[in-house]
Design a protein around this motif. Structure first.
Motif, mmCIF file in Angstrom:
data_model
loop_
_atom_site.group_PDB
_atom_site.id
_atom_site.type_symbol
_atom_site.label_atom_id
_atom_site.label_comp_id
_atom_site.label_asym_id
_atom_site.label_seq_id
_atom_site.Cartn_x
_atom_site.Cartn_y
_atom_site.Cartn_z
ATOM 1 N N ALA A 68 -25.509 75.634 -56.919
ATOM 2 C CA ALA A 68 -24.725 74.426 -57.134
ATOM 3 C C ALA A 68 -25.259 73.294 -56.267
ATOM 4 O O ALA A 68 -25.292 73.412 -55.053
ATOM 5 C CB ALA A 68 -23.264 74.692 -56.805
ATOM 6 N N THR A 69 -25.666 72.205 -56.887
ATOM 7 C CA THR A 69 -26.150 71.072 -56.105
ATOM 8 C C THR A 69 -24.983 70.366 -55.420
ATOM 9 O O THR A 69 -25.116 69.885 -54.301
ATOM 10 C CB THR A 69 -26.908 70.067 -56.993
ATOM 11 O OG1 THR A 69 -26.074 69.662 -58.069
ATOM 12 C CG2 THR A 69 -28.183 70.672 -57.525
ATOM 13 N N SER A 70 -23.831 70.324 -56.093
ATOM 14 C CA SER A 70 -22.665 69.661 -55.521
ATOM 15 C C SER A 70 -21.386 70.313 -56.040
ATOM 16 O O SER A 70 -21.321 70.715 -57.201
ATOM 17 C CB SER A 70 -22.683 68.175 -55.905
ATOM 18 O OG SER A 70 -21.585 67.510 -55.350
ATOM 19 N N LYS A 84 -15.764 68.667 -50.151
ATOM 20 C CA LYS A 84 -17.015 68.474 -50.862
ATOM 21 C C LYS A 84 -18.084 69.365 -50.238
ATOM 22 O O LYS A 84 -18.149 69.487 -49.016
ATOM 23 C CB LYS A 84 -17.446 67.010 -50.801
ATOM 24 C CG LYS A 84 -18.693 66.725 -51.593
ATOM 25 C CD LYS A 84 -18.985 65.249 -51.667
ATOM 26 C CE LYS A 84 -20.220 65.051 -52.527
ATOM 27 N NZ LYS A 84 -20.385 63.661 -52.914
ATOM 28 N N TYR A 85 -18.890 69.988 -51.093
ATOM 29 C CA TYR A 85 -19.971 70.859 -50.647
ATOM 30 C C TYR A 85 -21.269 70.409 -51.319
ATOM 31 O O TYR A 85 -21.268 70.044 -52.481
ATOM 32 C CB TYR A 85 -19.695 72.319 -51.052
ATOM 33 C CG TYR A 85 -18.469 72.898 -50.400
ATOM 34 C CD1 TYR A 85 -18.572 73.664 -49.244
ATOM 35 C CD2 TYR A 85 -17.206 72.699 -50.936
ATOM 36 C CE1 TYR A 85 -17.448 74.204 -48.640
ATOM 37 C CE2 TYR A 85 -16.071 73.236 -50.348
ATOM 38 C CZ TYR A 85 -16.208 73.990 -49.201
ATOM 39 O OH TYR A 85 -15.085 74.517 -48.610
ATOM 40 N N ILE A 86 -22.339 70.442 -50.558
ATOM 41 C CA ILE A 86 -23.664 70.156 -51.099
ATOM 42 C C ILE A 86 -24.545 71.351 -50.777
ATOM 43 O O ILE A 86 -24.701 71.730 -49.618
ATOM 44 C CB ILE A 86 -24.251 68.856 -50.493
ATOM 45 C CG1 ILE A 86 -23.349 67.682 -50.881
ATOM 46 C CG2 ILE A 86 -25.686 68.640 -50.952
ATOM 47 C CD1 ILE A 86 -23.713 66.368 -50.253
ATOM 48 N N ARG A 87 -25.094 71.949 -51.850
ATOM 49 C CA ARG A 87 -25.918 73.162 -51.706
ATOM 50 C C ARG A 87 -25.212 74.256 -50.913
ATOM 51 O O ARG A 87 -25.813 74.945 -50.077
ATOM 52 C CB ARG A 87 -27.265 72.842 -51.077
ATOM 53 C CG ARG A 87 -28.140 71.961 -51.899
ATOM 54 C CD ARG A 87 -28.782 72.757 -52.993
ATOM 55 N NE ARG A 87 -29.677 71.921 -53.780
ATOM 56 C CZ ARG A 87 -30.162 72.311 -54.937
ATOM 57 N NH1 ARG A 87 -29.831 73.467 -55.434
ATOM 58 N NH2 ARG A 87 -30.954 71.525 -55.606
ATOM 59 N N GLY A 88 -23.898 74.382 -51.130
ATOM 60 C CA GLY A 88 -23.118 75.449 -50.481
ATOM 61 C C GLY A 88 -22.628 75.145 -49.082
ATOM 62 O O GLY A 88 -21.908 75.937 -48.493
ATOM 63 N N SER A 91 -19.584 69.255 -46.559
ATOM 64 C CA SER A 91 -19.982 67.941 -46.052
ATOM 65 C C SER A 91 -18.748 67.080 -45.808
ATOM 66 O O SER A 91 -17.683 67.358 -46.336
ATOM 67 C CB SER A 91 -20.947 67.252 -47.026
ATOM 68 O OG SER A 91 -20.265 66.931 -48.213
ATOM 69 N N GLU A 92 -18.925 66.038 -45.039
ATOM 70 C CA GLU A 92 -17.825 65.123 -44.744
ATOM 71 C C GLU A 92 -17.473 64.311 -45.987
ATOM 72 O O GLU A 92 -18.336 63.955 -46.779
ATOM 73 C CB GLU A 92 -18.219 64.180 -43.607
ATOM 74 C CG GLU A 92 -18.394 64.858 -42.270
ATOM 75 C CD GLU A 92 -17.110 65.473 -41.738
ATOM 76 O OE1 GLU A 92 -16.052 64.833 -41.844
ATOM 77 O OE2 GLU A 92 -17.177 66.608 -41.225
ATOM 78 N N ILE A 93 -16.207 63.973 -46.092
ATOM 79 C CA ILE A 93 -15.737 63.176 -47.236
ATOM 80 C C ILE A 93 -15.823 61.706 -46.873
ATOM 81 O O ILE A 93 -15.480 61.280 -45.828
ATOM 82 C CB ILE A 93 -14.287 63.559 -47.607
ATOM 83 C CG1 ILE A 93 -14.244 65.034 -47.983
ATOM 84 C CG2 ILE A 93 -13.790 62.698 -48.740
ATOM 85 C CD1 ILE A 93 -12.855 65.559 -48.238
#
Length: 93
Positions: A68-70, A84-88, A91-93
């Motif tokens: 999953a990219t995002s 929010k997640y990027i590549r698992g 990340s900060e919102i």
């Protein structure tokens, strides 16, 4: 924290209609998938618990990981972005 007893709808809780959160996953192969939280232990539970549903969605994030990219998780009542997640990785919102 006390749990609020809710009236179970006839036929039990239904996915999408009674979910408290949703997750949108953008995969590296350009596919997009929307999943809804299961916030109850069984179809006829008297309790819905947002944390139970979020825990299950986070488990899916771990499973998809690098595929999953995002990934974004939203509160369905307010439409607000929760996580929010990027590549698992979260990340900060």
């Amino acid at each position: 924290m006390s749990k609020k007893i809710e009236k179970v709808p006839p036929g039990g809780w239904k996915l999408i209609k009674h979910s408290l959160s949703k997750m949108i996953v953008w995969f590296a192969d350009s596919n997009i998938r929307t999943m809804y939280s299961i916030d109850w232990r069984s179809r006829y539970s008297k309790f819905r618990n947002r944390e139970t549903g979020l825990k299950r969605l986070r488990k899916k994030v771990e499973i998809y990981g690098e595929q999953a990219t995002s990934v974004e998780i939203y509160d369905l009542e307010t439409g607000q972005l929760i996580e929010k997640y990027i590549r698992g990785k979260k990340s900060e919102i």
